[in-house]
Design an enzyme around this catalytic site. Structure first.
Site, PDB file in Angstrom:
ATOM      1  N   LEU C  64       0.817  -1.197   0.000  1.00  0.00           N
ATOM      2  CA  LEU C  64       0.000   0.000   0.000  1.00  0.00           C
ATOM      3  C   LEU C  64       0.864   1.266   0.000  1.00  0.00           C
ATOM      4  CD1 LEU C  64      -2.661  -1.260   2.561  1.00  0.00           C
ATOM      5  CD2 LEU C  64      -2.529  -1.610   0.102  1.00  0.00           C
ATOM      6  N   ASP C 305      -0.132  -9.564  -5.430  1.00  0.00           N
ATOM      7  CA  ASP C 305       1.252  -9.046  -5.364  1.00  0.00           C
ATOM      8  C   ASP C 305       1.283  -7.592  -5.823  1.00  0.00           C
ATOM      9  OD1 ASP C 305       4.555  -9.961  -6.652  1.00  0.00           O
ATOM     10  OD2 ASP C 305       3.921  -9.079  -4.750  1.00  0.00           O
TER      11      ASP C 305
END
Lengths: 165, 326, 425
Positions: C64, C305
């Site tokens: 993130l 991923d």
């Protein structure tokens, strides 16, 4: 057309006279690829010139290079003699706008400084865009712009006329 | 879209010269024939042709190389082009402008051709994909991927001595793994129909599955050099010792160096070639480098004519109105 | 809020449930299935006829970029993208900046995710301090702060003595260890070492860089008895090794990134930097083995991923670009396409995206039993659409799948019983 050989006879006669008039004893013939070379070979024979024949491919000197690009059927220019102080006879098949001859002159002068240059052409079809004139002309004609005049060869030599739409 | 396809316009004419891979025999022959015409220019009083008069060629070298840059500069000048030399540092410590920004800045200076050398494979293609349509891109070497002008001057040199490619056995010796010269040459030779292409190297210097490139693999020159017509020695870089790829230059010369004895295994009229600069006593014995079969210096001369040909052809194709830029 | 999801085909792999029925959601939990629970008054009705209702997707690995790389993306932007993709739980690996080796960082991420409110963000703690592979991280504190496991965050521990101790220490606190199977010394490359890397002149990464590490780690696991999950397998031999270990009863699990099940080394031709990933895209044989591994359950989870990048990071010659694909937006669409093209049962596929990851993480979610957290994904399985750049909600536009045809479209996402996403045509 055996006529082409007759035209070359006429050219040879004109050229012989002109060379005598100018007192040029040892001229060198330079043909512009491809048609000019065929004609220059025959002129050389008829005039009994011993000096080797020069050949010019003017592709890299054309002023429309950026529009036409490199000619894929390129043949190297070959001038097997020293140009310095020589009297040259430049030979081409068809004289039209005069741009090819200008390119040929530029190229010749990049090789050296000739004493003089005469121009001999088989066909003068008019349509000049530059102040260039031939000293020896086989025949003059004035075909319409859309008619292409071409010399085919090497044997037999034949002038053809093709109209493009 | 592959590297090959972006080099060509819709009529299949060369717009850029990025890699020899995937080109047709016609493409390569056109370059070789044009180069033949241009070879004589160096012997004339005026060593110039007006062909690229008014055009600007930029040498964009992200990887330093004086000799390659010089030959491109000479080739451009012999065609009457103006030349701009830009050496751009790429160490990440000095990282400034992005590659794209650099390109945009140079484009703003109205240039016609970029000659690019970069340490990353694929760099020339990246640049070709991002430049304005009127600009031609020549690859002067990208990472390990390709060095197509070198391959062309190599096959041009071979053709001048041994024009019958299908009958030829060519051996490429040395660090194939890191060699863009080897890759480009292998493609060019295949396209021209070379009879046999051999690579000779220790396992550490061979790329994975190298046979898939269409070559025969030899680990020892005693076998690989037998009856070959052309031997191309590749340059060995000092870093290979540090990367644990080779123990020493001495051992490399002992086992792979082109000595007179090893040369005797090849055909009596075999050509000895090297892209340069040569490491005497590492890849090649001085006596062989300077010997009768060596055409190493001729390669350099030919390099200028070949590059002149490629510049003329690509720039010429860019300007053609009927050629749509892909 | 009382929400009724009406008439959808409910697929719940945990209970092997597959039937058209109603789902009742109340107070953030699944209040009932099929039968309206006492006192339930629907304040909102979602018509799910013709759609699939399944547990919200659980993504085992999504970067993130916050804290530390906010110029690439933020927790708010990425969880928003996740919600639009039917993903209700994301697992954030520890390689943030600062690294998740202190409870304060765990707390920061938890707070930011809560403030954004789009999805659940779980964290993996670091195995070693600063992920340097030298000193152990305070794993007990990290577990107490809420980490669902510990891992190397993509920076494998090279000192085997430290690795052994880290595994033992994690086992002490019953923590699952998430390892990246990669030998750094064999992976100074950009592409799979093979025909394509040879042709393109790209430095290669041997398959053995991955398989060798897995084989070694399996031996350690056998002696130590720690629960290990291998993240992002790329090789056929890796799948074989894991399968054999599982057959032996070793506590090993593994996942694959969805892009490894679609792309191969051939996609690198043309030096497409969008295909520059680590581990690299490998051969067709490897891709097929990964597919088989997902299908038969050796690989218990499929993940995105997710690695969003700013455009500069991907714009340049391949070796100058950063690896990674922005994958949240395409996880479901690519997975469903795989299922469609290879005839996988939806039950299996949805398990790999929800219940499988939940079991690997030891979570109480990932299923639709009564009382479970109301994390749900409702999607139209028959919708087929072409991915355009404008469809990507992540800050990262780095996806090689732009232009691809994807299968399935999320229509609603519920997180903690709240509607966090609804599709607008």
């Amino acid at each position: 057309m055996g006529d082409t050989e007759l035209l070359i006879d006429a050219m040879a006669g004109q050229l012989r006279d002109l060379l005598t008039e100018r007192g040029i004893a040892d001229p060198v013939l330079v043909g512009i690829h491809t048609g000019g070379v065929w004609i220059a070979e025959r002129l050389r024979q008829r005039l009994g010139i011993t000096a080797p024949l020069g050949q010019l491919d003017v592709s890299f000197y054309r002023d429309d290079f950026s529009r036409v690009g490199v000619n894929p059927h390129i043949r190297p220019s070959e001038l097997p003699f020293d140009i310095e102080g020589r009297h040259l006879v430049l030979v081409d098949d068809v004289l039209n706008t005069g741009r090819t001859v200008r390119a040929a002159l530029n190229e010749l002068f990049d090789y050296g400084r000739p004493a003089s240059v005469l121009l001999a052409v088989l066909v003068d079809r008019g349509g000049r865009q530059l102040p260039i004139e031939a000293n020896v002309v086989g025949t003059r004609m004035n075909p319409p712009d859309n008619q292409n005049v071409q010399l085919n060869g090497p044997d037999p030599l034949q002038l053809t006329f093709q109209t493009s739409s | 879209m592959t590297t090959t396809s972006i080099q060509l316009d819709r009529q299949g004419r060369l717009l850029h010269f990025l890699t020899t891979e995937g080109l047709s025999r016609r493409h390569l022959t056109e370059i070789l024939d044009t180069a033949e015409s241009l070879r004589g220019v160096a012997e004339r009083r005026v060593k110039k042709l007006p062909t690229l008069h008014g055009k600007t060629v930029v040498n964009l070298f992200f990887e330093a190389s004086t000799r390659t840059r010089t030959t491109f500069e000479l080739a451009a000048k012999r065609l009457s082009a103006d030349v701009l030399n830009l050496n751009i540092a790429t160490s990440s410590a000095v990282k400034g402008e992005s590659l794209l920004d650099t390109l945009r800045n140079i484009e703003a200076m109205q240039c016609d051709m970029f000659v690019v050398r970069h340490e990353q494979s694929g760099a020339a293609e990246f640049i070709a994909r991002h430049v304005k349509p009127h600009i031609a891109v020549l690859n002067a070497g990208d990472g390990r991927h390709a060095h197509p002008t070198q391959a062309m001057l190599d096959v041009f040199t071979i053709r001048r001595h041994k024009p019958d490619f299908p009958s030829l056995r060519v051996a490429i010796v040395g660090d194939i793994l890191h060699s863009r010269v080897a890759r480009s040459l292998i493609h060019a030779l295949s396209i021209l129909g070379a009879g046999e292409i051999r690579v000779i190297a220790p396992c550490t210097l061979l790329p994975a599955q190298v046979e898939s490139l269409g070559v025969q693999v030899f680990h020892l020159p005693e076998q690989g050099l037998r009856d070959v017509d052309v031997i191309v020695m590749l340059r060995l870089q000092r870093e290979r010792m540090e990367g644990a790829l080779l123990p020493s230059e001495q051992e490399f010369f002992q086992r792979y160096g082109l000595t007179e004895d090893r040369l005797a295994l090849a055909k009596p009229d075999a050509l000895v070639m090297h892209p340069g600069p040569i490491n005497r006593g590492v890849e090649i014995d001085s006596r062989v480098a300077d010997g009768a079969r060596s055409v190493i210096l001729e390669q350099v001369t030919n390099g200028i004519a070949v590059r002149m040909a490629i510049m003329s052809i690509t720039l010429g194709n860019h300007a053609r109105p009927d050629g749509e830029i892909a | 809020m009382h929400i009724l999801i009406q008439g959808g085909r409910v697929i719940d792999p945990a209970h092997q449930f597959d039937a058209v029925t109603d789902v009742f959601v109340a107070v953030g939990r699944i209040a009932g299935l099929g039968q309206r629970p006492a006192g339930f008054k629907a304040e909102r009705v979602i018509d799910a006829s013709g759609h699939i209702v399944c547990p919200g997707l659980i993504d085992l690995c999504a970067r993130l970029r916050e804290p530390g790389l906010e110029h690439k993306a933020t927790i708010a932007s990425e969880t928003r993208a996740a919600a639009a993709g039917g993903i209700t739980t994301l697992v954030c690996p520890p390689d943030t900046d600062p690294v998740i080796d202190e409870p304060a960082v765990v707390e920061l991420i938890r707070r930011r995710a809560k403030a954004a409110g789009h999805a659940r963000v779980l964290t993996l703690g670091a195995l070693t301090h600063r992920l340097r592979g030298e000193r152990l991280a305070e794993m007990a504190a990290l577990k107490e702060a809420g980490c669902v496991g510990v891992g190397d965050g993509g920076r494998p521990i090279t000192n085997t003595r430290v690795l052994r101790r880290a595994l033992e220490y994690a086992a002490t606190f019953d923590l699952t260890v998430f390892l990246t199977p990669l030998d750094p010394e064999l992976s100074h490359g950009l592409a799979h070492e093979g025909q394509v890397s040879t042709r393109l002149g790209l430095p290669g990464i041997l398959a053995a860089a991955e398989t060798g590490i897995i084989a070694r780690d399996l031996e350690l696991i056998r002696d130590i008895g720690v629960r290990v999950h291998f993240g992002r397998l790329s090789c056929a031999r890796s799948v074989e090794l894991v399968a054999r270990a599982q057959a032996e009863g070793l506590p090993v699990s593994a996942d694959a990134a969805i892009h490894h099940l679609h792309l191969t080394e051939n996609d690198l031709l043309g030096f497409d930097s969008e295909c520059h990933v680590r581990p690299p895209l490998r051969s067709q044989r490897d891709r097929d083995a990964l597919r088989a591994g997902v299908s038969n359950g050796t690989l218990g989870a499929l993940c995105s991923d997710h690695q969003p990048h700013e455009s500069d990071a991907k714009c340049g010659p391949l070796g100058d670009t950063e690896p990674g694909i922005s994958g949240l937006d395409t996880l479901l669409g690519l997975s469903l396409r795989l299922a469609r093209d290879h005839g996988w049962p939806l039950m299996t596929l949805i398990e790999r995206l929800s219940w499988g990851p939940a079991r690997i993480l030891g979570l109480p979610s990932g299923h639709l039993g009564v009382g479970a957290p109301a994390d749900l994904c409702i999607f139209d399985p028959d919708a087929s659409w072409r991915l355009a750049a404008s469809h990507l909600r992540s800050r990262g536009q780095n996806s090689p799948f732009i232009g691809w045809e994807l299968q399935g479209r999320v229509t609603h996402t519920l997180f903690d019983g709240e509607l966090v996403y609804a599709y607008e045509a």
